[in-house]
Design an enzyme around this catalytic site. Sequence first.
Site, PDB file in Angstrom:
ATOM      1  CB  THR A 197      -0.913   0.030   1.245  1.00  0.00           C
ATOM      2  OG1 THR A 197      -1.677  -1.175   1.275  1.00  0.00           O
ATOM      3  CG2 THR A 197      -1.855   1.222   1.188  1.00  0.00           C
ATOM      4  CE  LYS A 247      -5.157  -0.994   1.447  1.00  0.00           C
ATOM      5  NZ  LYS A 247      -5.607  -2.222   2.054  1.00  0.00           N
TER       6      LYS A 247
END
Length: 291
Positions: A100, A175
């Site tokens: 991420t 995300k």
Amino acid sequence: MTACRNVAFLGLGVMGYPMAGHLARAGHKVTVYNRTGAKAESFAKEFSALAATTPRVAAQGADVVCACVGNDDDLRAVTLGEAGAFSGMKPGAIFVDHTTASAEVARELFALAQESRLGFIDAPVSGGQAGAEKGALTVMCGGLSDDFARAEPVIAAYARACRLMGPSGAGQLTKMVNQIAIAGLIQSLSEALHFAVEAGLDAQAVIDLLKNGAAQSWQMENRTATMLAGRFDHGFAVEWMRKDLAICLDEARRNGAQLPVAALVDQFYAEVEKIGGRRWDTSSLIALLKR
Ligand SMILES: NC(=O)c1ccc[n+]([C@@H]2O[C@H](COP(=O)([O-])OP(=O)(O)OC[C@H]3O[C@@H](n4cnc5c(N)ncnc54)[C@H](OP(=O)(O)O)[C@@H]3O)[C@@H](O)[C@H]2O)c1
């Protein structure tokens, strides 16, 4: 039946270790690299895989190189430089990044990969440690459709859902949407449980009923019992969530989106860190109520 490929995996952490394990079980020829070499050695033993001492060596000969490290800087460390994966990859190979990270670093690495005739897909995941262990992650991808088409059958080893969301960076942006949605939800669930207790209700019974209705959520299903018990030694760490919210708030400054609740919840997580909860699960927001 998926064709067996040469796959390298960089970063055998909480997420990476089980993800790489699914690749080996799916029949791919797996070479792993981990900064702390002992983890790569034990993976190699467990899965009859190869362990490499640098990302570059791991990437040599691979059709697909996957990574799951901590943040933007870690990602640059395993891709760029003399020992980085990009310098070892063969033309036409694809780098799939499950970290991420920011959309900016994804675009930067995509452009550098293009210069070396490599593919680059940003592919952050959702589903946590349990999703990685079960091979049931949601994978949000950004990049070129040809690269995605070649990477997707490999990603399938640990994905329940995998989709190309747009050009480079679109996976990371997706995300961010996920993390923004979760941040406010956990605070609301914390307040709801806190209210139920203060109102003298049997909070678990309340949730057992309400989870059949419009307030249902993954957090409600999976975190209520531990939130009520004040147990947070599991799950997705507060420090990781703060890293993710910082990425979201930074991106929002660029695109003009207003994120008042995400910004506030980030401050609440700063408070959780102050009371010792840096490694607690994100559901620990409830610990700030009625201290
Ligand atoms: N955990 C979750 O529930 C979850 C869910 C969704 C997404 N994510 C994201 O997935 C990523 C990985 O999370 P995780 O929980 O697996 O983290 P983790 O357990 O801390 O593992 C991080 C991995 O990255 C490696 N690493 C870190 N910095 C590095 C560097 N500079 N150079 C080389 N290797 C480096 C670590 O190596 P060492 O072993 O040597 O430390 C380790 O293998 C993060 O971006 C996180 O936000 C996590």
